[in-house]
Design an enzyme around this catalytic site. Structure first.
Site, PDB file in Angstrom:
ATOM      1  CB  CYS A 104      -0.931   0.015   1.209  1.00 20.51           C
ATOM      2  SG  CYS A 104      -1.660  -1.579   1.607  1.00 20.51           S
TER       3      CYS A 104
ATOM      4  CG  HIS B  46      -3.653   4.038   4.410  1.00 21.96           C
ATOM      5  ND1 HIS B  46      -3.201   4.008   3.109  1.00 21.96           N
ATOM      6  CD2 HIS B  46      -3.760   2.734   4.805  1.00 21.96           C
ATOM      7  CE1 HIS B  46      -3.020   2.748   2.732  1.00 21.96           C
ATOM      8  NE2 HIS B  46      -3.364   1.954   3.746  1.00 21.96           N
TER       9      HIS B  46
ATOM     10  CD  GLU C 135      -4.832   6.789   8.471  1.00 21.63           C
ATOM     11  OE1 GLU C 135      -4.596   7.745   7.711  1.00 21.63           O
ATOM     12  OE2 GLU C 135      -5.479   5.774   8.116  1.00 21.63           O
TER      13      GLU C 135
ATOM     14  CE  LYS D  95      -6.168   3.448   0.778  1.00 28.47           C
ATOM     15  NZ  LYS D  95      -5.494   4.714   1.126  1.00 28.47           N
TER      16      LYS D  95
ATOM     17  CG  HIS E 270      -6.445  -0.258  -0.028  1.00 28.67           C
ATOM     18  ND1 HIS E 270      -5.414   0.371  -0.708  1.00 28.67           N
ATOM     19  CD2 HIS E 270      -5.906  -0.706   1.136  1.00 28.67           C
ATOM     20  CE1 HIS E 270      -4.313   0.318   0.027  1.00 28.67           C
ATOM     21  NE2 HIS E 270      -4.595  -0.337   1.138  1.00 28.67           N
TER      22      HIS E 270
ATOM     23  CG  PHE F 186      -0.094  -6.341   4.277  1.00 31.56           C
ATOM     24  CD1 PHE F 186      -1.040  -5.791   5.111  1.00 31.56           C
ATOM     25  CD2 PHE F 186      -0.399  -7.540   3.637  1.00 31.56           C
ATOM     26  CE1 PHE F 186      -2.257  -6.406   5.324  1.00 31.56           C
ATOM     27  CE2 PHE F 186      -1.614  -8.163   3.841  1.00 31.56           C
ATOM     28  CZ  PHE F 186      -2.545  -7.602   4.679  1.00 31.56           C
TER      29      PHE F 186
END
Length: 409
Positions: A165, A302, A313, A331, A336, A396
């Site tokens: 990401c 994000h 976050e 998003k 995503h 990730f």
């Protein structure tokens, strides 16, 4: 020498449009691009059936069969977006491209999944039937960067940012550092990803996908108390970064200035987010830009719509900005887009800053009490002027990125 870095070209292929007027119109409609994927219901054990395909895009006459034979959909979208960004910057076919002074920092989570599956089929069936000279080139993690480099004849350095990401945002950040360090005069930066059921399965096994399969318009729901996971999208984004004086000397249009970049890693877990290191990534970007948090007028989150990710976050963001800095997640509109999200969100954040209008997080009706009390833009867009915006991405592997852009007249 303190080199300044300008953004002189921007382009993207996204689920909500492939140019800014189309994107803004979709943002102002407050409707997402999520649909029920017609073929995904046939996969036993797959819970989600939702995705956000990219809008249709056209190719130029340059895209012959010979030129595209090593390109999967990832590389094709990456190359087209980069070609459009170079055109926007006035650099397509410029001698700079083949001078060695222009490079690439670009990535994706992986190569084209179909090509990866072809090798898996080879192992299962013990046959190379279906494997050809371009299968690996389509599969490899750096397929986007390499293909667009060959297509455009780029002879500068290539940095491949296959970091899930944060692929797109690391591409922009490393391009920024390459120019600032004097290693390149200009860079093509960004990321791409194609939508595939195999990538949906990755998140599905973690119970991180939305399963509102019969209510696609209501999901994802970043930061909402009723969020139930992410929805995957696809696309490609490209920014042309250029040494400021070089851009000025050739009379280029300057959209924004890249002023700060921060990146780090959690170092503790592959998939469980860490608010402390998320916060540090933002602090690194602020320090790099020599700014206080009060200078930043908007934070592009994000905001994937996952339980743990949104909570972590939001807490990290609150620790730096408190309750008064406007925040939203794009998003909620386009899902995503993995390797593309950092570049697409940077592009759209810059355009919103230039327009003085910022999109809300749609489907956010009631903020989850587990999420920090930020100034979430909710309901409709908000008009205000600001000089700096921050765009954050978290991936990730515990990879965190933060970018800061300054508005230019």
């Amino acid at each position: 020498m303190n080199r300044r870095i300008a953004v002189t070209g921007m382009a993207g292929i996204s689920p909500i449009g492939n140019d800014w007027p189309s994107v803004r119109a979709r943002l102002e409609s407050y409707r997402n691009a999520v649909i029920k994927m017609p073929d995904w219901a046939g996969y036993d054990g797959l819970n989600t059936q939702l995705g956000a395909p990219a809008a249709d895009f056209t190719l130029s006459e340059r895209y012959s069969n010979k030129a595209t034979r090593s390109m999967g959909r990832i590389a094709l979208m990456a190359t087209r977006a980069s070609e459009l960004a170079l055109t926007d910057a006035g650099l397509l076919d410029d001698p700079l491209l083949k001078s060695g002074k222009l490079g690439i920092a670009y990535g994706s989570s992986a190569g084209t999944p179909k090509a990866i599956c072809d090798f898996g089929k080879m192992i299962d069936e013990k046959s190379t039937k279906g494997i050809n000279a371009t299968t690996y080139i389509k599969m490899m993690g750096h397929t986007a960067a390499v293909n667009l480099g060959v297509f455009l004849g780029i002879t500068g350095r290539i940095m491949t940012t296959s970091s899930a990401c944060t692929s797109g945002s690391q591409g922009i950040g490393y391009a920024f550092e390459a120019i600032r360090g004097g290693y390149q005069r200009a860079m093509i930066a960004g990321g791409a990803e194609e939508l595939c059921v195999t990538e949906a399965a990755v998140f599905d096994t973690l119970f991180a996908t939305s399963v509102r399969n019969d209510a696609a318009e209501t999901t994802p729901r970043p930061f909402d108390v009723e969020r139930d996971g992410l929805v995957l999208g696809e696309g490609a984004g490209a920014l042309i970064l250029e040494e400021w004086d070089h851009a000025r000397a050739r009379g280029a249009k300057i959209y924004a200035e890249v002023v700060g970049f921060g990146t780090n890693s959690d170092g503790c877990h592959v998939t469980h987010p860490n608010p402390e290191t998320m916060q540090i990534a933002m602090e690194l970007a602020l320090a790099d830009a020599d700014l206080s948090s009060a200078a930043v007028g908007y934070v592009n989150a994000h905001g994937t719509g996952t339980q743990h990710g949104d909570a972590a976050e939001s807490q990290a963001t609150w620790n730096i900005f408190g309750p008064d800095t406007p925040v939203s997640s794009l998003k909620s509109y386009m899902g995503h887009t993995l390797g593309a999200c950092g570049a697409l969100e940077a592009w759209m954040s810059i355009e919103m800053m230039r327009a003085g209008w910022f999109a809300p997080t749609i489907n956010l009706s009631a903020v989850d009490p587990e999420c920090a009390e930020l100034d979430y833009i909710i309901g409709s867009g908000r008009e205000f002027e600001c000089e700096y915006v921050m765009s954050n991405n978290f991936a990730f592997g515990g990879i965190n990125t933060s970018l800061i852009f300054r508005r230019c007249a």
